[in-house]
Scaffold this motif. Structure first.
Motif, PDB file in Angstrom:
ATOM      1  N   ASP A  23      -8.717   6.222   6.964  1.00  0.00           N
ATOM      2  CA  ASP A  23      -8.951   4.887   6.734  1.00  0.00           C
ATOM      3  C   ASP A  23      -8.198   3.773   7.511  1.00  0.00           C
ATOM      4  O   ASP A  23      -8.066   1.789   7.122  1.00  0.00           O
ATOM      5  CB  ASP A  23      -8.585   4.141   4.874  1.00  0.00           C
ATOM      6  N   LEU A  24      -7.771   3.357   8.009  1.00  0.00           N
ATOM      7  CA  LEU A  24      -6.651   3.134   8.536  1.00  0.00           C
ATOM      8  C   LEU A  24      -7.219   2.783  10.246  1.00  0.00           C
ATOM      9  O   LEU A  24      -7.938   3.627  10.830  1.00  0.00           O
ATOM     10  CB  LEU A  24      -5.432   3.232   9.174  1.00  0.00           C
ATOM     11  N   ARG A  29       0.825  -1.120  -0.078  1.00  0.00           N
ATOM     12  CA  ARG A  29       0.005   0.380   0.210  1.00  0.00           C
ATOM     13  C   ARG A  29       0.633   1.492  -0.059  1.00  0.00           C
ATOM     14  O   ARG A  29       0.536   2.612  -0.695  1.00  0.00           O
ATOM     15  CB  ARG A  29      -0.728  -0.226   1.401  1.00  0.00           C
ATOM     16  N   PHE A  46       2.184   9.507   3.848  1.00  0.00           N
ATOM     17  CA  PHE A  46       1.081   7.901   3.667  1.00  0.00           C
ATOM     18  C   PHE A  46       0.262   7.726   4.747  1.00  0.00           C
ATOM     19  O   PHE A  46      -1.147   8.183   4.860  1.00  0.00           O
ATOM     20  CB  PHE A  46       1.498   6.750   3.347  1.00  0.00           C
ATOM     21  N   GLU A 106      -3.388   8.760   4.789  1.00  0.00           N
ATOM     22  CA  GLU A 106      -4.653   7.466   5.117  1.00  0.00           C
ATOM     23  C   GLU A 106      -5.022   7.470   6.291  1.00  0.00           C
ATOM     24  O   GLU A 106      -5.945   6.679   6.801  1.00  0.00           O
ATOM     25  CB  GLU A 106      -3.658   6.357   4.472  1.00  0.00           C
ATOM     26  N   GLN A 107      -4.699   8.333   7.694  1.00  0.00           N
ATOM     27  CA  GLN A 107      -5.309   8.000   8.841  1.00  0.00           C
ATOM     28  C   GLN A 107      -6.592   7.399   8.468  1.00  0.00           C
ATOM     29  O   GLN A 107      -6.976   7.183  10.007  1.00  0.00           O
ATOM     30  CB  GLN A 107      -4.885   9.562   9.786  1.00  0.00           C
ATOM     31  N   PHE A 139       0.968   3.793  -3.093  1.00  0.00           N
ATOM     32  CA  PHE A 139       1.144   5.200  -2.616  1.00  0.00           C
ATOM     33  C   PHE A 139       2.386   6.003  -3.278  1.00  0.00           C
ATOM     34  O   PHE A 139       2.483   7.517  -4.254  1.00  0.00           O
ATOM     35  CB  PHE A 139       0.719   5.724  -0.670  1.00  0.00           C
TER      36      PHE A 139
END
Length: 156
Positions: free
Chosen positions: A48-49, A16, A41, A45-46, A20
């Motif tokens: 979605d994590l 991932r 990243f 993307e925080q 990215f």
């Protein structure tokens, strides 16, 4: 870090982060550039994590027991193969005794696995969900429960 509550920990597939980086047209590769890419990243993307958390005691026990049942199952298969090749009746008798003993041990461990599943609500619910899949039985469900992290991480 998790025990002390210092930071949120994330378990991310490296592919991932690489994807990215490719998306951002990253060209250079060094430790500093990699650290910057990982930081970018995480910022991007925080939402979605999901933060990582260690397995519960029940999950740890389940994983260890299921993996052990797999090793016993492999051992039984080896012994059965040796039975087919055995010529001496004494050896054959000994192999059959060992197979019977291993099968008893396997049954006892599977009872313990089922007891752990029944004792923990989240594991029991996950077991019921997994077994609702056509073709998934008790043993496959046990393996999936032991090896897959928390099923709530999956949207469907």
């Amino acid at each position: 870090l998790h025990q002390h509550g210092l930071h949120a920990l994330f378990l991310v597939n490296p592919r991932r982060i690489k994807a990215f980086g490719n998306q951002k047209l990253r060209r250079n590769k060094s430790d500093t550039a990699d650290a910057r890419l990982i930081a970018r990243f995480l910022v991007a993307e925080q939402n979605d994590l999901t933060p990582w958390a260690p397995k519960t005691t029940e999950n740890e026990q389940l994983t260890e027991l299921v993996r052990y049942t797999e090793s016993i199952t492999r051992e039984i298969a080896k012994l059965k193969t040796k039975c087919e090749a055995a010529i001496d009746p004494i050896v054959l008798k000994s192999l059959k005794r060992r197979i019977k003993s291993e099968q008893k041990e396997l049954a006892a461990i599977r009872l313990r696995i089922n007891a752990i599943i029944k004792s923990c609500d989240t594991i029991r619910k996950s077991d019921q969900l997994i077994r609702s899949i056509p073709g998934i039985g008790e043993i496959s469900s046990h393996i999936m429960l032991a090896e897959i992290p928390d099923l709530t991480h999956f949207s469907n």
